[in-house]
Write a protein that holds these residues in place. Structure first.
Motif, short mmCIF file in Angstrom:
data_model
loop_
_atom_site.label_atom_id
_atom_site.label_comp_id
_atom_site.label_asym_id
_atom_site.label_seq_id
_atom_site.Cartn_x
_atom_site.Cartn_y
_atom_site.Cartn_z
N ASN A 117 2.69 83.37 62.12
CA ASN A 117 2.02 83.54 62.10
C ASN A 117 3.16 84.71 60.97
N ILE A 118 4.51 84.68 61.08
CA ILE A 118 5.16 85.18 60.18
C ILE A 118 5.48 85.18 58.74
N THR A 119 4.46 84.63 58.29
CA THR A 119 4.19 84.75 56.78
C THR A 119 2.67 84.56 56.73
N PRO A 120 1.77 84.46 55.63
CA PRO A 120 0.66 84.43 55.53
C PRO A 120 0.87 82.46 55.47
N HIS A 121 1.14 82.23 54.36
CA HIS A 121 1.91 81.15 54.05
C HIS A 121 1.85 80.13 55.23
N VAL A 125 -0.56 77.44 55.87
CA VAL A 125 -0.18 75.60 55.47
C VAL A 125 0.08 74.71 57.30
N CYS A 126 0.71 75.78 57.85
CA CYS A 126 1.24 74.57 59.14
C CYS A 126 0.05 75.28 59.91
N GLY A 127 -1.08 76.24 60.62
CA GLY A 127 -2.03 76.56 61.55
C GLY A 127 -1.12 76.56 62.61
N LYS A 128 -2.04 77.15 63.66
CA LYS A 128 -0.81 76.48 64.88
C LYS A 128 -0.69 75.68 65.37
N VAL A 129 0.44 75.56 66.14
CA VAL A 129 1.48 74.45 66.14
C VAL A 129 0.92 74.06 68.20
N GLY A 130 0.64 72.74 68.16
CA GLY A 130 0.14 72.27 70.10
C GLY A 130 1.88 71.69 70.27
N HIS A 199 9.23 89.88 63.93
CA HIS A 199 7.91 89.96 63.58
C HIS A 199 7.15 89.54 63.50
N ALA A 200 6.18 89.14 64.23
CA ALA A 200 5.01 88.38 63.41
C ALA A 200 3.82 89.46 62.85
N LEU A 201 3.17 89.21 61.90
CA LEU A 201 1.94 89.09 61.54
C LEU A 201 0.76 89.07 62.59
N THR A 202 -0.46 89.84 62.63
CA THR A 202 -1.51 89.41 63.26
C THR A 202 -2.14 88.63 62.80
N ASP A 203 -3.38 88.63 63.13
CA ASP A 203 -4.66 87.26 62.75
C ASP A 203 -5.42 88.26 61.89
#
Length: 434
Positions: A117-121, A125-130, A199-203
């Motif tokens: 979530n550090i950037t929308p891009h 592309v990556c989604g959430k990581v397991g 700093h990460a972004l929120t959903d």
């Protein structure tokens, strides 16, 4: 630089090209990593065991038939069990990359999962990581632990505890782009951590950002391709490929445009790999309209406004180079008053809040009356210039300078030049300083 056109290439060609690219970019070692493709027959093509990754040829790639028969000159990778387990668990995945790139391994050995979530891009592309618990390499136990992370989720990326990463894709290009993007995400987080707090972004912020992306522009069909326009296309393609080779751009992100005639310009398309981009992918923008039957970058409105408001600007590059992005996501000032050359070319580089690309296009465009480079927090860097090569040079200087600042953070306090030195530069280099 060869294209990766998965529709026309045999699996052995795809695997050979991608493992070669991964090795050349320093994202795997001679003995490390393995990649595979499942074809429409259900056969699995995979890199061999104990063969130099820097010297592979298509004839070295191994095929494991659906019935288990092995065809090839070598044994399949010792990690074949987890490739097979993932393919069995996820019908939507037809290509897998496993490697040990430094950024992703940093998370693996600290047993953390990168926040995309550090950037929308990066999130897109990556989604959430397991995250898969440790298992002995090559074991069926490891295969099950990894496959379990893919079951019942839409995740296509898994950190392997004290090991590396495994990523899947609908095809090899999709898997490679996710791999390359996630490694950049990790390296950016690591570098930003040296500068300050990440700093990460929120959903919610990401959803609002996506909702503001402009809808498709009006199009025109009477397209002409005079020689001067074709020359610009050629130059843009060369610069884009060069940026990819130098790590200033990745396959999934990068917008480049160049003024053609008046306020009309050429711009890169949306959703075409920057590694693969060719002259016919480039899109004309005339009177705010774009070529028919093409999908232009969603940054057309911003580029249009920059050209309209800044007659001295003839090219624009927007990208996510790692050290500039480290400043972008940490909120750390990108201080170019470090060495004379950096300040002469760039002058002071402002940073604007996340969302500025859409919230105030006129305000963004006006910034380039006095600034060549602008950082957008948690988004990208925008670089402008009078010629495409000059714009690329400014990007190089900015990224090199940002890299030096990241490295300096581990050495000691930054000691920038003072106002007296800057005033001296203004006088000595007034011809090239705006």
């Amino acid at each position: 630089m060869k294209k990766l056109d998965v529709k026309l290439m045999h699996p052995v060609e795809q695997i050979n090209m991608v493992i070669g690219r991964i090795y050349e970019k320093g994202m795997t070692t001679t003995s490390g990593g393995n990649i595979s493709i499942r074809d429409k027959n259900g056969d699995i093509w995979i890199t061999p065991s104990a063969v130099d990754k820097g010297d592979l040829t298509p004839k070295d790639i191994v095929c494991v038939k659906k019935d288990g028969t092995i065809v090839g000159l070598h044994k399949p990778s010792s990690e074949f069990p987890f490739h097979k387990a993932i393919f069995e668990a996820r019908p939507d995945i037809n290509a897998i990359i496993h490697a040990h790139p430094p950024g992703l391994v940093a998370f693996s050995i600290t047993r953390q999962v990168p926040n995309t979530n550090i950037t929308p891009h990066f999130r897109s592309v990556c989604g959430k990581v397991g995250y898969a618990p440790y298992g002995c390499p090559g074991s069926k136990e490891l295969g099950k632990k990894i496959a379990d992370q893919f079951i019942g989720t839409d995740s296509k990326a898994v950190i392997m505890e004290n090991h590396g990463v495994v990523l899947g894709g609908s095809d090899m290009l999709d898997a490679y782009q996710r791999f390359e993007t996630l490694e950049l995400c990790c390296c950016t987080i690591v570098s930003a951590g040296k500068l300050g707090k990440v700093h990460a972004l929120t959903d919610e912020q990401i959803q609002q950002y996506r909702a503001q992306i402009p809808s498709k522009t009006s199009q025109f069909s009477d397209v002409g391709y005079p020689s001067d326009e074709l020359a610009i296309r050629r130059d843009m393609v060369n610069i884009i490929h060069r940026a990819c080779e130098q790590g200033l751009m990745i396959s999934t992100f990068g917008t480049v445009s160049a003024r053609w005639s008046g306020n009309d310009f050429l711009i890169t398309p949306h959703n075409v790999s920057r590694w693969n981009i060719s002259a016919d992918n480039i899109i004309q923008v005339k009177n705010g309209m774009t070529e028919d039957n093409k999908n232009p970058s969603y940054q057309v409105p911003l580029h249009q406004r920059i050209y309209e408001q800044n007659p001295h600007i003839n090219s624009i590059i927007m990208t996510q180079s790692p050290n500039l992005m480290a400043h972008s996501i940490s909120g750390t000032k990108f201080d170019v008053r470090t060495i004379p050359e950096s300040w002469i070319f760039l002058q002071d580089v402002p940073s604007v809040p996340f969302g500025s690309l859409f919230d105030d296009i006129d305000g963004m465009a006006n910034m380039f009356d006095k600034n060549r480079v602008v950082l957008i927090e948690n988004d990208c860097v925008v670089v402008t210039g009078d010629k495409l090569l000059n714009t690329f040079d400014y990007l190089e200087v900015a990224e090199f300078s940002a890299n030096s600042l990241v490295m300096a953070a581990s050495v000691g306090p930054l000691c920038p030049m003072g106002d007296a030195e800057i005033d001296e530069l203004r006088v000595a280099f007034s011809a090239i300083i705006r």
